[in-house]
Scaffold this motif. Structure first.
Motif, PDB file in Angstrom:
ATOM      1  N   ARG A   9       0.825  -1.205   0.000  1.00 63.61           N
ATOM      2  CA  ARG A   9       0.000   0.000   0.000  1.00 63.61           C
ATOM      3  C   ARG A   9       0.863   1.259   0.000  1.00 63.61           C
ATOM      4  N   GLN A  37      -1.908   8.257 -10.599  1.00 62.73           N
ATOM      5  CA  GLN A  37      -2.738   9.417 -10.302  1.00 62.73           C
ATOM      6  C   GLN A  37      -1.878  10.509  -9.689  1.00 62.73           C
ATOM      7  N   LEU A  88       0.666   8.013  -6.912  1.00 61.01           N
ATOM      8  CA  LEU A  88      -0.291   7.045  -6.398  1.00 61.01           C
ATOM      9  C   LEU A  88      -0.684   6.138  -7.560  1.00 61.01           C
ATOM     10  N   PHE A  90      -2.785   2.839  -9.205  1.00 61.81           N
ATOM     11  CA  PHE A  90      -3.961   1.983  -9.095  1.00 61.81           C
ATOM     12  C   PHE A  90      -3.923   0.908 -10.164  1.00 61.81           C
ATOM     13  N   PHE A 104     -11.174  -1.285  -8.981  1.00 66.73           N
ATOM     14  CA  PHE A 104      -9.848  -0.782  -8.658  1.00 66.73           C
ATOM     15  C   PHE A 104      -9.304  -1.419  -7.388  1.00 66.73           C
ATOM     16  N   GLY A 105      -7.982  -1.563  -7.370  1.00 68.82           N
ATOM     17  CA  GLY A 105      -7.313  -1.933  -6.148  1.00 68.82           C
ATOM     18  C   GLY A 105      -7.281  -0.765  -5.180  1.00 68.82           C
ATOM     19  N   GLN A 106      -6.683  -0.994  -4.008  1.00 73.23           N
ATOM     20  CA  GLN A 106      -6.694   0.023  -2.950  1.00 73.23           C
ATOM     21  C   GLN A 106      -5.722   1.154  -3.208  1.00 73.23           C
TER      22      GLN A 106
END
Lengths: 113, 108
Positions: A9, A37, A88, A90, A104-106
């Motif tokens: 993460r 992102q 970030l 995704f 989407f993943g986290q």
């Protein structure tokens, strides 16, 4: 539970040290993609895969690699990370490339120093 | 590939007012138009979508309208609430490219 799982993460790394961000989906989706992102730039597609062993470049592929050896997994590889890859990230999957919902993943927040 | 433009980039409204976000697309062959909501620190999630065989779709306080001739579609949120505050993304079907996003802030 149907889901897309990304790991890690959070990641802080140094310039030039190879890293891999994993992405796995349990929905038997054919299509998977990676986005980054950045503030004011929205979600920009890095790479996508329409099926096993089929990958293609998105809008911002430079500095990234991917592989799709199994249907469920779509890792993102940074061979030599640079500070401009701080972002970030995704991963997303969908049943098909078009006309279907993307899951989407986290997200993975990567910092390259 | 598809080129999707989204406006405005930021939008601030008072609670209870309506909010409208508009997207334009370039590929006339596109026929699926989803909208995603991304709350702070979370992943984008689909909130509503529309296919080209209909001009409007509603789900409680949100609606999407589509004008295929003009190649634009819009997200409408009525009676906005603070929990509507988020970034909203549109996309056009053919290659899952997203608009740049709209940051909506609903002031209590």
């Amino acid at each position: 539970e149907a889901q897309v799982t990304q790991n890690p993460r959070y990641l802080i790394t140094v310039t030039g040290k190879k890293l891999t961000v994993t992405c796995s989906q349990n929905m038997n989706h054919e299509y998977m993609s990676w986005y980054r992102q950045d503030p004011g730039l929205g979600l920009r597609q890095i790479y996508y895969s329409m099926n096993v062993e089929v990958t293609d470049k998105g809008d911002v592929p430079e500095g990234y690699k991917v592989s799709r050896k199994e249907k469920r997994n779509f890792p993102l590889i940074l061979e030599s990370p640079s500070p401009n890859q701080t972002s970030l990230y995704f991963c997303a999957s969908s049943l098909q490339r078009v006309h279907t919902e993307a899951f989407f993943g986290q997200g993975t927040r990567l910092t390259v120093v | 590939g598809e080129n999707v433009e989204q406006h405005p980039s930021t939008l601030s409204v008072q609670e209870g007012d309506s909010a409208v976000i508009k997207c334009t697309y370039s590929d006339s062959a596109s026929n699926y138009f989803p909208w995603y909501k991304q709350e702070l620190g979370k992943r984008p999630q689909l909130i509503i979508d529309i296919r080209s065989n209909v001009g409007e779709k509603k789900d409680q306080r949100i609606a999407v309208t589509l004008n295929k001739t003009a190649k634009h579609f819009s997200l409408h949120i009525t009676e906005t609430q603070p929990e509507d505050s988020a970034v909203y993304f549109c996309a056009a079907s053919n290659d899952m490219r997203f608009g740049a996003g709209t940051r909506l802030t609903v002031k209590p």
